[in-house]
Design an enzyme around this catalytic site. Structure first.
Site, PDB file in Angstrom:
ATOM      1  N   HIS A   1       0.690  -1.321  -0.036  1.00 18.99           N
ATOM      2  CA  HIS A   1      -0.009  -0.066   0.119  1.00 18.99           C
ATOM      3  C   HIS A   1       0.960   1.261  -0.064  1.00 18.99           C
ATOM      4  CE1 HIS A   1       1.024  -0.090   4.157  1.00 18.99           C
ATOM      5  NE2 HIS A   1       0.490   1.179   4.251  1.00 18.99           N
TER       6      HIS A   1
ATOM      7  N   VAL B   1       1.492   1.735  -7.079  1.00 15.59           N
ATOM      8  CA  VAL B   1      -0.008   1.262  -7.416  1.00 15.59           C
ATOM      9  C   VAL B   1      -0.736   1.004  -5.974  1.00 15.59           C
ATOM     10  CG1 VAL B   1      -1.256  -0.738  -8.422  1.00 15.59           C
ATOM     11  CG2 VAL B   1       1.058  -0.056  -9.407  1.00 15.59           C
TER      12      VAL B   1
ATOM     13  N   TYR C   1      12.440 -10.912 -13.773  1.00 16.00           N
ATOM     14  CA  TYR C   1      11.157 -10.058 -13.180  1.00 16.00           C
ATOM     15  C   TYR C   1       9.820 -10.978 -14.113  1.00 16.00           C
ATOM     16  CZ  TYR C   1       7.695  -6.548 -12.359  1.00 16.00           C
ATOM     17  OH  TYR C   1       6.532  -5.835 -11.828  1.00 16.00           O
TER      18      TYR C   1
ATOM     19  N   LYS D   1       6.727 -13.031 -12.888  1.00 14.79           N
ATOM     20  CA  LYS D   1       5.218 -12.508 -12.860  1.00 14.79           C
ATOM     21  C   LYS D   1       4.380 -13.658 -13.814  1.00 14.79           C
ATOM     22  CE  LYS D   1       5.186  -8.865 -10.719  1.00 14.79           C
ATOM     23  NZ  LYS D   1       4.347  -8.631  -9.601  1.00 14.79           N
TER      24      LYS D   1
ATOM     25  N   THR E   1       0.463  -1.790 -18.308  1.00 16.99           N
ATOM     26  CA  THR E   1       1.466  -1.271 -19.242  1.00 16.99           C
ATOM     27  C   THR E   1       2.570  -0.371 -18.407  1.00 16.99           C
ATOM     28  OG1 THR E   1       2.070   0.044 -21.461  1.00 16.99           O
ATOM     29  CG2 THR E   1       0.172   0.551 -19.800  1.00 16.99           C
ATOM     30  N   ASN E   2       3.419   0.518 -18.770  1.00 19.01           N
ATOM     31  CA  ASN E   2       4.077   1.280 -18.025  1.00 19.01           C
ATOM     32  C   ASN E   2       3.336   2.099 -17.217  1.00 19.01           C
ATOM     33  OD1 ASN E   2       6.027  -0.184 -19.661  1.00 19.01           O
ATOM     34  ND2 ASN E   2       7.542   1.344 -19.560  1.00 19.01           N
ATOM     35  N   LEU E   3       3.485   2.347 -15.986  1.00 20.23           N
ATOM     36  CA  LEU E   3       2.620   3.283 -15.205  1.00 20.23           C
ATOM     37  C   LEU E   3       3.424   4.455 -14.498  1.00 20.23           C
ATOM     38  CD1 LEU E   3       0.884   0.377 -12.855  1.00 20.23           C
ATOM     39  CD2 LEU E   3      -0.160   1.638 -14.796  1.00 20.23           C
TER      40      LEU E   3
HETATM   41  O1  GFB Z   1      10.825   2.745 -18.216  1.00 25.58           O
HETATM   42  P1  GFB Z   1      12.184   1.984 -18.238  1.00 25.58           P
HETATM   43  O2  GFB Z   1      13.182   1.965 -17.407  1.00 25.58           O
HETATM   44  O3  GFB Z   1      11.627   0.408 -18.829  1.00 25.58           O
HETATM   45  O4  GFB Z   1      12.688   2.353 -19.528  1.00 25.58           O
HETATM   46  P2  GFB Z   1      11.151  -0.481 -19.732  1.00 25.58           P
HETATM   47  C1  GFB Z   1      12.090   2.651 -21.009  1.00 25.58           C
HETATM   48  C2  GFB Z   1      12.837   3.119 -21.954  1.00 25.58           C
HETATM   49  O5  GFB Z   1      13.298   4.600 -21.593  1.00 25.58           O
HETATM   50  C3  GFB Z   1      14.329   2.505 -22.366  1.00 25.58           C
HETATM   51  C4  GFB Z   1      14.576   4.556 -21.906  1.00 25.58           C
HETATM   52  O6  GFB Z   1      14.400   2.400 -23.548  1.00 25.58           O
HETATM   53  C5  GFB Z   1      15.385   3.268 -21.618  1.00 25.58           C
HETATM   54  O7  GFB Z   1      16.474   3.237 -22.230  1.00 25.58           O
HETATM   55  N1  GFB Z   1      15.029   5.900 -20.898  1.00 25.58           N
HETATM   56  C6  GFB Z   1      15.608   7.011 -21.409  1.00 25.58           C
HETATM   57  C7  GFB Z   1      15.505   5.780 -19.607  1.00 25.58           C
HETATM   58  N2  GFB Z   1      16.196   7.622 -20.254  1.00 25.58           N
HETATM   59  C8  GFB Z   1      15.754   6.945 -19.307  1.00 25.58           C
HETATM   60  C9  GFB Z   1      16.260   7.112 -17.952  1.00 25.58           C
HETATM   61  O8  GFB Z   1      16.733   8.342 -17.438  1.00 25.58           O
HETATM   62  N3  GFB Z   1      15.763   6.335 -16.971  1.00 25.58           N
HETATM   63  C10 GFB Z   1      15.050   5.007 -17.548  1.00 25.58           C
HETATM   64  N4  GFB Z   1      14.863   4.103 -16.584  1.00 25.58           N
HETATM   65  N5  GFB Z   1      14.899   4.863 -18.669  1.00 25.58           N
HETATM   66  C11 GFB Z   1      10.714  -1.726 -17.681  1.00 25.58           C
HETATM   67  C12 GFB Z   1      11.003  -3.385 -17.230  1.00 25.58           C
HETATM   68  O9  GFB Z   1      11.091  -1.932 -18.769  1.00 25.58           O
HETATM   69  O10 GFB Z   1       9.314  -1.807 -17.551  1.00 25.58           O
HETATM   70  C13 GFB Z   1      10.173  -3.773 -15.999  1.00 25.58           C
HETATM   71  O11 GFB Z   1      12.230  -3.415 -16.979  1.00 25.58           O
HETATM   72  C14 GFB Z   1       8.809  -3.313 -16.323  1.00 25.58           C
HETATM   73  O12 GFB Z   1      10.417  -5.250 -15.940  1.00 25.58           O
HETATM   74  C15 GFB Z   1       8.394  -2.074 -16.443  1.00 25.58           C
HETATM   75  O13 GFB Z   1       7.944  -4.258 -16.806  1.00 25.58           O
HETATM   76  C16 GFB Z   1       7.066  -1.613 -16.505  1.00 25.58           C
HETATM   77  O14 GFB Z   1       9.795  -0.113 -20.182  1.00 25.58           O
HETATM   78  O15 GFB Z   1      11.990  -0.877 -20.834  1.00 25.58           O
END
Ligand code: GFB
Length: 315
Positions: free
Chosen positions: A12, A16, A137, A141, A165-167
């Site tokens: 909590h 999410v 991961y 899941k 999807t991405n949140l």
């Molecule tokens: O959100 P993110 O870390 O996860 O990265 P995923 C999405 C895209 O954004 C990648 C780019 O192509 C990253 O290289 N990106 C650009 C960045 N700048 C940045 C930054 O400053 N930080 C981050 N973090 N990314 C995750 C999974 O995948 O999505 C998990 O690893 C989960 O398991 C989650 O499913 C929802 O979308 O690639």
């Protein structure tokens, strides 16, 4: 779902879980059962069993998990696998033993094969190789989905799996090493603006396509499914998303506009792109009667306001 039902929200304090608590409270649910990870270590089977025997929740939202962005997933695969398998196995088994009426298990669209056809239909699960950066991961899941289905089949439980999807939204993780892209870029762009920098760094090429759902919409979908749908209707699991995507480059531009930064983007090619595209097919979700309400522009504006009030001041 009776408004007096006992509802346990595992996780909590997370992005999410906290949104589910807000949603349930706004709908008049009063008997919410909440435990911090210090009070109840969900990786500990005995502790989880004792908690369920004592509290006897009617409904469970399983939103507790070890989560993180692309770099955290790639750096800590053992923890992502172990902690998630333990948390979900303990909670699902205890829910069955203590006759929980319905449980919602939260997964992620990273369960789909890296090169699955787009948009991602639920039936594409286990049809190809996973994306290496988040394989650990994803395996955990997928095990959770299969466990819920197996329990429903063998024990007649009502355990539902949802794949968001991405949140993004309030109470997200803004740590630059472990966070997801949207909060990371929000913080980087805000800092670039405050420091009057010429540019900020975007990981990878900027070309991957992603879909973003505001966490208040996610919580609303979870509560809607809990209140209105059963495991048979949902079948194996259901995607939760908007069905709309944009590139990381376009996301960065959107954030720059909202934050008011006019500098440049620099790309760090040493960082991974991850999966090239991850767009949900939301046909099943719409057929079940739920549709997202918060579009990205408004969601980002609201989240930036929250970030300014709650994070930026202490940064
Ligand atoms: O959100 P993110 O870390 O996860 O990265 P995923 C999405 C895209 O954004 C990648 C780019 O192509 C990253 O290289 N990106 C650009 C960045 N700048 C940045 C930054 O400053 N930080 C981050 N973090 N990314 C995750 C999974 O995948 O999505 C998990 O690893 C989960 O398991 C989650 O499913 C929802 O979308 O690639």
């Amino acid at each position: 779902m009776d408004k007096n039902s006992k509802v346990y929200i595992a996780g909590h304090r997370g992005l999410v879980g906290s949104a589910i608590v807000r949603n349930l409270k706004s709908k008049g649910y009063e008997q919410l059962i909440l435990r911090t990870s210090k009070e109840l270590d969900l990786r500990n089977q005995n502790a989880v069993q004792q908690f369920f025997e004592k509290e006897r929740p009617d409904y469970v939202f399983l939103a507790a998990a070890k989560v993180g962005g692309i770099l955290a997933n790639a750096t800590y695969p053992a923890q992502f696998l172990y902690e998630n398998l333990m948390i979900q196995s303990n909670v699902i088994e205890a829910a069955k033993q203590n006759k929980v009426k319905k449980l919602i298990f939260l997964g992620s669209t990273c369960i789909y094969p890296k090169l699955a056809p787009q948009p991602l239909k639920e039936e594409y699960l286990l049809t190809g190789e996973l994306e290496p950066t988040n394989e650990a991961y994803a395996i955990a899941k997928i095990a959770g989905i299969k466990m819920c289905n197996a329990y429903n089949k063998q024990y007649g439980t009502e355990f539902i799996s949802v794949m968001p999807t991405n949140l993004y939204g309030p109470y997200d993780n803004f740590d630059l090493e472990t966070s997801h892209v949207l909060p990371a870029l929000m913080r980087k762009i805000h800092k670039a603006k405050v420091n009057q920098d010429e540019s900020f760094v975007v990981w990878g090429s900027g070309s991957p396509l992603r879909e973003f759902l505001h966490v208040d919409d996610m919580a609303d979908a979870c509560v809607y499914l809990m209140e209105n749908c059963n495991a048979e209707q949902i079948d194996e699991f259901v995607n939760i998303g908007t069905g709309k995507e944009l590139s990381i480059f376009e996301l960065a531009q959107t954030l720059c506009k909202v934050i008011g930064f006019e500098g440049k983007l620099e790309f760090d090619a040493t960082k991974p792109d991850g999966t090239p595209r991850k767009l949900t097919d939301v046909t099943k979700l719409h057929q079940l009667g739920w549709h997202h309400k918060i579009e990205l522009q408004r969601g980002v504006q609201d989240t930036y306001k929250w970030y300014l009030e709650n994070v930026a001041n202490y940064d």
